[in-house]
Design a protein around this motif. Structure first.
Motif, PDB file in Angstrom:
ATOM      1  N   ILE A  27       0.863  -1.140  -0.037  1.00 16.28           N
ATOM      2  CA  ILE A  27       0.068   0.114  -0.023  1.00 16.28           C
ATOM      3  C   ILE A  27       1.031   1.134  -0.315  1.00 16.28           C
ATOM      4  O   ILE A  27       1.566   1.475   1.179  1.00 16.28           O
ATOM      5  CB  ILE A  27      -1.128  -0.023   1.496  1.00 16.28           C
ATOM      6  N   ASP A  61      -2.099   2.442  -5.074  1.00 12.88           N
ATOM      7  CA  ASP A  61      -2.015   3.649  -4.885  1.00 12.88           C
ATOM      8  C   ASP A  61      -2.739   4.532  -6.205  1.00 12.88           C
ATOM      9  O   ASP A  61      -2.728   4.187  -7.235  1.00 12.88           O
ATOM     10  CB  ASP A  61      -0.128   4.215  -5.296  1.00 12.88           C
ATOM     11  N   THR A 124       0.465  -7.645   4.442  1.00  9.47           N
ATOM     12  CA  THR A 124       0.162  -6.355   4.024  1.00  9.47           C
ATOM     13  C   THR A 124       1.364  -5.581   4.366  1.00  9.47           C
ATOM     14  O   THR A 124       2.068  -5.684   5.360  1.00  9.47           O
ATOM     15  CB  THR A 124      -0.894  -5.841   4.828  1.00  9.47           C
ATOM     16  N   THR A 126       2.787  -1.689   4.339  1.00  8.92           N
ATOM     17  CA  THR A 126       2.330  -0.199   4.306  1.00  8.92           C
ATOM     18  C   THR A 126       3.405   0.807   4.288  1.00  8.92           C
ATOM     19  O   THR A 126       4.524   0.704   4.966  1.00  8.92           O
ATOM     20  CB  THR A 126       1.295   0.280   5.339  1.00  8.92           C
ATOM     21  N   CYS A 127       3.446   1.567   3.051  1.00  5.75           N
ATOM     22  CA  CYS A 127       4.280   2.714   2.900  1.00  5.75           C
ATOM     23  C   CYS A 127       3.621   3.955   2.651  1.00  5.75           C
ATOM     24  O   CYS A 127       3.512   4.576   1.682  1.00  5.75           O
ATOM     25  CB  CYS A 127       5.132   2.470   1.534  1.00  5.75           C
ATOM     26  N   VAL A 128       2.662   4.576   3.757  1.00  3.13           N
ATOM     27  CA  VAL A 128       1.699   5.550   3.529  1.00  3.13           C
ATOM     28  C   VAL A 128       2.387   6.792   4.510  1.00  3.13           C
ATOM     29  O   VAL A 128       3.167   6.521   5.108  1.00  3.13           O
ATOM     30  CB  VAL A 128       0.489   5.116   4.237  1.00  3.13           C
ATOM     31  N   ARG A 134      -2.885   4.555   8.233  1.00  5.01           N
ATOM     32  CA  ARG A 134      -2.238   3.565   8.957  1.00  5.01           C
ATOM     33  C   ARG A 134      -3.555   2.875  10.013  1.00  5.01           C
ATOM     34  O   ARG A 134      -3.567   1.685   9.937  1.00  5.01           O
ATOM     35  CB  ARG A 134      -0.853   3.877  10.134  1.00  5.01           C
ATOM     36  N   VAL A 137      -5.812   1.172   7.986  1.00  2.00           N
ATOM     37  CA  VAL A 137      -5.358  -0.168   7.524  1.00  2.00           C
ATOM     38  C   VAL A 137      -5.694  -1.093   8.493  1.00  2.00           C
ATOM     39  O   VAL A 137      -5.971  -2.380   8.336  1.00  2.00           O
ATOM     40  CB  VAL A 137      -3.934   0.130   6.956  1.00  2.00           C
ATOM     41  N   TRP A 157       1.630  -7.913   8.925  1.00  2.52           N
ATOM     42  CA  TRP A 157       1.666  -6.517   8.534  1.00  2.52           C
ATOM     43  C   TRP A 157       3.240  -5.883   8.827  1.00  2.52           C
ATOM     44  O   TRP A 157       3.543  -5.932   9.833  1.00  2.52           O
ATOM     45  CB  TRP A 157       0.489  -5.759   9.412  1.00  2.52           C
ATOM     46  N   ASP A 159       4.740  -2.521   8.541  1.00  2.00           N
ATOM     47  CA  ASP A 159       4.691  -1.022   8.303  1.00  2.00           C
ATOM     48  C   ASP A 159       5.958  -0.221   8.278  1.00  2.00           C
ATOM     49  O   ASP A 159       6.810  -0.412   9.216  1.00  2.00           O
ATOM     50  CB  ASP A 159       3.891  -0.522   9.549  1.00  2.00           C
TER      51      ASP A 159
END
Length: 268
Positions: A27, A61, A124, A126-128, A134, A137, A157, A159
């Protein structure tokens, strides 16, 4: 005599001996995500060379490439105006012969509270760039974990988060991961969500100014040139160790590029 056992988390067995490629939802395809995708490509090639089924990645994205993204993110001038996810996935598929997928929408519930399609993946990542995303998610992963599935059962997950020249990578389990009996180690079945363990810290670290930068020069005021790539290499090394060693003593690290220090976080 010291009888304290080292605490470790043993990788879920399905990751080590899968019948199909391991599904991954990545993500965010920006400064960190675009580089994590390259690292996943390297992990995939290496796993397949070792007789493993490899990875099946979906990149989420909904952002479009602008000139401010060139330099710090993996984009070329000829790609301006394309969706980040589409440009990156097309490149991967051409390069490595994979059949990975681009999702040009946000990974979030719709206005009726329904989960996004394809929200379920074994891993999963996450690179938000904001804390609210976050927590969103985390909510989706918790909801998914309560349901029973026969395939793509969510397990982990990972992150990635950073500010100008510091960052952290945290591994969480989605529910408990069955651990083998061990006389040598103290096994840890459950690793808390980053939003549960470091929720307050995340909220405090959120910078007031989260407006998109109009130029690369402006973007570099917010984030150092190499913070994303140094986090990526170390964070993906943690993921690689789960596959390669089948266990980890660490569930992440805090990283400071300004004074070249990294502080590991043990699983216990």
């Amino acid at each position: 005599m010291n009888t304290t056992k080292t605490a470790v988390h043993f990788t879920d067995n399905y990751l080590l001996n899968p019948t199909n490629p391991i599904s991954v939802n990545l993500i965010g395809g920006g400064g960190t995500g675009s580089k994590v995708l390259t690292a996943l490509m390297e992990i995939n090639e290496s796993l397949i060379a070792l007789g493993h089924a490899g990875l099946q990645v979906r990149l989420w994205d909904d952002d479009v490439i602008t000139s401010a993204n060139l330099g710090r993110q993996r984009f070329a001038e000829s790609e301006i105006g394309l969706y980040k996810s589409v440009a990156l996935i097309n490149r991967c598929n051409r390069w490595a012969g994979t059949n990975w997928k681009a999702k040009t929408v946000k990974f979030e519930k719709d206005k009726f509270g329904r989960l996004p399609e394809d929200a379920r993946a074994i891993i999963t990542i996450t690179c938000v760039d904001n804390v609210q995303a976050r927590f969103g998610v985390a909510e989706i992963l918790k909801e998914i974990s309560y349901r029973r599935y026969y395939q793509d059962v969510p397990k982990y997950w990972l992150d990635f988060g950073n500010s100008q020249d510091t960052g952290q990578v945290i591994l969480s389990t989605i529910g408990e991961i069955k651990q083998p009996n061990s006389e040598k180690y103290q096994t840890v079945a459950s690793l808390p969500f980053v939003t549960d363990e470091f929720g307050e810290l995340l909220k405090q670290s959120e910078q007031e100014d989260n407006t998109p930068s109009c130029s690369l020069a402006e973007a570099l005021e917010h984030q150092d040139l190499f913070i994303n790539s140094s986090l990526t290499q170390m964070g993906c090394s943690l993921l690689w160790n789960l596959f390669r060693r089948g266990m980890t003593e660490y569930k992440g690290f805090f990283h400071n590029l300004k004074d070249f220090r990294t502080h590991p976080i043990k699983v216990a």
